[in-house]
Scaffold this motif. Structure first.
Motif, PDB file in Angstrom:
ATOM      1  N   ARG A   1      33.901  44.831  48.602  1.00  0.00           N
ATOM      2  CA  ARG A   1      33.497  43.942  49.995  1.00  0.00           C
ATOM      3  C   ARG A   1      32.596  43.788  49.696  1.00  0.00           C
ATOM      4  N   LEU A   2      32.065  42.606  49.944  1.00  0.00           N
ATOM      5  CA  LEU A   2      30.505  42.113  49.626  1.00  0.00           C
ATOM      6  C   LEU A   2      30.118  41.728  51.281  1.00  0.00           C
TER       7      LEU A   2
ATOM      8  N   LEU B   1      37.653  41.250  42.769  1.00  0.00           N
ATOM      9  CA  LEU B   1      37.836  42.575  42.254  1.00  0.00           C
ATOM     10  C   LEU B   1      36.489  43.607  41.390  1.00  0.00           C
ATOM     11  N   LEU B   2      36.997  44.813  40.964  1.00  0.00           N
ATOM     12  CA  LEU B   2      35.817  46.132  41.003  1.00  0.00           C
ATOM     13  C   LEU B   2      35.212  45.489  39.116  1.00  0.00           C
ATOM     14  N   SER B   3      36.187  45.285  38.438  1.00  0.00           N
ATOM     15  CA  SER B   3      36.127  44.481  37.414  1.00  0.00           C
ATOM     16  C   SER B   3      35.476  43.140  37.090  1.00  0.00           C
TER      17      SER B   3
END
Length: 120
Positions: free
Chosen positions: A66-67, A76-78
């Motif tokens: 979460r930005l 997405l984390l990736s």
């Protein structure tokens, strides 16, 4: 994905250059073709068998970041890791022992341009 930069160090390249071993470089997507080719010469009784495949990512759970600076937008984390890769590598000192990175990236570009070939 995982990086190969730690295993493909300058000492590995030096050993390859010094010893000139017989090597095979295969895109993981071509593993089934490699299995068939090896079976042809080393275990022909396996030629009619289905190639062994394992997809460990089939039950993969997607992870998000979460930005805080974009009203809580989730990515997405990736994807976030890919965008921040250089900063993370620098911050954790992951590149301090890697002086052959240019050689590795050049080799990756060259290999990705190769057409698929099977030598029988």
């Amino acid at each position: 994905g995982k990086s190969n930069f730690n295993s493909l160090s300058c000492s590995v390249f030096d050993a390859i250059e010094d010893n000139k071993p017989n090597m095979v470089v295969v895109d993981y997507k071509q593993a089934g073709r490699l299995q068939k080719l090896l079976a042809k010469y080393h275990c022909p009784e396996m030629l009619d068998e289905e190639a062994v495949h394992s997809n460990r990512g089939s039950t993969h759970v997607k992870k998000f970041v979460r930005l805080s600076n974009e009203e809580g937008r989730e990515v997405l984390l990736s994807e976030w890791m890919e965008k921040k890769r250089d900063l993370i590598e620098w911050g954790f000192g992951m590149k301090k022992d890697i002086s052959c990175q240019g050689k590795i990236r050049s080799m990756q570009r060259e290999l990705s341009r190769c057409e698929d070939k099977e030598y029988a």
